[in-house]
Motif scaffolding. Structure first.
Motif, PDB file in Angstrom:
ATOM      1  N   GLY A 194      31.708 -36.014 -36.498  1.00 28.50           N
ATOM      2  CA  GLY A 194      31.595 -34.713 -37.156  1.00 28.50           C
ATOM      3  C   GLY A 194      30.365 -33.949 -36.710  1.00 28.50           C
ATOM      4  N   ALA A 195      29.243 -34.664 -36.528  1.00 22.26           N
ATOM      5  CA  ALA A 195      28.002 -34.007 -36.101  1.00 22.26           C
ATOM      6  C   ALA A 195      28.144 -33.425 -34.696  1.00 22.26           C
ATOM      7  CB  ALA A 195      26.848 -35.014 -36.147  1.00 22.26           C
ATOM      8  N   VAL A 196      28.692 -34.221 -33.789  1.00 26.28           N
ATOM      9  CA  VAL A 196      28.854 -33.748 -32.405  1.00 26.28           C
ATOM     10  C   VAL A 196      29.855 -32.596 -32.343  1.00 26.28           C
ATOM     11  CG1 VAL A 196      29.606 -34.394 -30.079  1.00 26.28           C
ATOM     12  CG2 VAL A 196      28.199 -35.975 -31.417  1.00 26.28           C
ATOM     13  N   ASP A 197      30.975 -32.718 -33.062  1.00 26.98           N
ATOM     14  CA  ASP A 197      31.984 -31.650 -33.072  1.00 26.98           C
ATOM     15  C   ASP A 197      31.399 -30.346 -33.613  1.00 26.98           C
ATOM     16  OD1 ASP A 197      33.908 -33.281 -32.004  1.00 26.98           O
ATOM     17  OD2 ASP A 197      34.951 -33.650 -33.908  1.00 26.98           O
ATOM     18  N   MET A 198      30.657 -30.432 -34.726  1.00 29.80           N
ATOM     19  CA  MET A 198      30.096 -29.220 -35.319  1.00 29.80           C
ATOM     20  C   MET A 198      29.053 -28.586 -34.406  1.00 29.80           C
ATOM     21  SD  MET A 198      28.394 -28.607 -39.093  1.00 29.80           S
ATOM     22  CE  MET A 198      29.984 -28.702 -39.918  1.00 29.80           C
ATOM     23  N   PHE A 199      28.212 -29.419 -33.802  1.00 33.61           N
ATOM     24  CA  PHE A 199      27.179 -28.899 -32.912  1.00 33.61           C
ATOM     25  C   PHE A 199      27.800 -28.180 -31.720  1.00 33.61           C
ATOM     26  CE2 PHE A 199      24.041 -29.088 -29.514  1.00 33.61           C
ATOM     27  CZ  PHE A 199      22.889 -28.689 -30.171  1.00 33.61           C
ATOM     28  N   LEU A 200      28.814 -28.791 -31.119  1.00 36.40           N
ATOM     29  CA  LEU A 200      29.439 -28.189 -29.949  1.00 36.40           C
ATOM     30  C   LEU A 200      30.286 -26.959 -30.323  1.00 36.40           C
ATOM     31  CD1 LEU A 200      30.464 -31.324 -27.865  1.00 36.40           C
ATOM     32  CD2 LEU A 200      28.531 -29.780 -27.522  1.00 36.40           C
ATOM     33  N   ALA A 201      30.812 -26.934 -31.552  1.00 33.38           N
ATOM     34  CA  ALA A 201      31.555 -25.749 -31.994  1.00 33.38           C
ATOM     35  C   ALA A 201      30.633 -24.544 -32.079  1.00 33.38           C
ATOM     36  CB  ALA A 201      32.191 -26.026 -33.356  1.00 33.38           C
ATOM     37  N   ARG A 202      29.367 -24.783 -32.419  1.00 33.27           N
ATOM     38  CA  ARG A 202      28.402 -23.686 -32.527  1.00 33.27           C
ATOM     39  C   ARG A 202      27.733 -23.361 -31.187  1.00 33.27           C
ATOM     40  NH1 ARG A 202      25.500 -20.239 -31.930  1.00 33.27           N
ATOM     41  NH2 ARG A 202      23.870 -19.334 -33.283  1.00 33.27           N
TER      42      ARG A 202
END
Length: 205
Positions: A194-202
């Motif tokens: 979740g952390a990696v997905d959210m960071f890359l989404a931003r």
């Protein structure tokens, strides 16, 4: 060290004292770690221990600082110019999580919070050798990734701190408040993904 913290003496038994103190602090916590026990574990006399560290808090600060710096180094032992962002962040996150969920990290955090008013240097040293060091290493990597066109970040320092906070979601807070003793493998996978997905989404380019 700041002006309130004496200069640390470095001698031939310095590493021996640090290693013994680390084991005792890890097993007993700050309050439970007596000078007698630390000296015995380190294999030195109390006089020798006091010649290096006249105050137990100074010794704990030094142990915590070295442990945090060591963990930050291990978390970022990757060639920043070669590794794709998702692979880098994921691999680094598992190393970070291993430290964040360790008994030592939990003890350090609690003691820094508890002692921050009376001994502010404890918190400052912990911050400089832990979160700030990691921020600097992440920022360096993010700069490389931006140059390669994999990330688009205007405020790299802020992004580095944001990623650290994403890593603390759920598990770290629950452990600090004794909701859980240790996370399951599935919980760790969920938070890191979740952390990696959210960071890359931003910030993904």
């Amino acid at each position: 060290m700041d002006g309130n913290t004496p200069e640390i003496k470095r001698g031939r038994k310095y590493d021996q004292v640090i290693a013994g103190a680390r084991d005792v602090f890890l097993a007993q916590g700050f309050e439970g770690a007596s000078v007698d026990l630390i000296a015995r574990e380190a294999g030195v006399s109390k006089a020798t221990l006091y010649s290096y560290f006249p105050d137990k808090r100074i010794l704990f600060i030094e142990v915590a600082k070295q442990e945090c710096a060591s963990q930050a180094d291990r978390a970022l032992q990757v060639d920043a110019t070669d590794v794709p962002v998702r692979e880098m962040l994921t691999a680094m996150s598992y190393k970070m999580m291993e430290f964040l969920t360790s008994n030592f990290a939990q003890r350090i955090f609690r003691i820094c919070v508890a002692e921050s008013d009376r001994f502010p240097e404890l918190g400052r040293e912990f911050y400089a050798s832990g979160p700030k060091l990691l921020e600097d290493r992440l920022s360096e990597y993010f700069e490389h990734a931006c140059e390669r066109g994999e990330l688009k970040i205007d405020d790299i320092g802020l992004a580095a701190m944001q990623f650290q906070e994403l890593m603390k979601s759920e598990i770290f807070v629950q452990m600090i408040f004794n909701i859980i003793e240790k996370p399951t493998e599935a919980q760790v996978d969920r938070v890191i993904s979740g952390a990696v997905d959210m960071f890359l989404a931003r910030y993904g380019a």
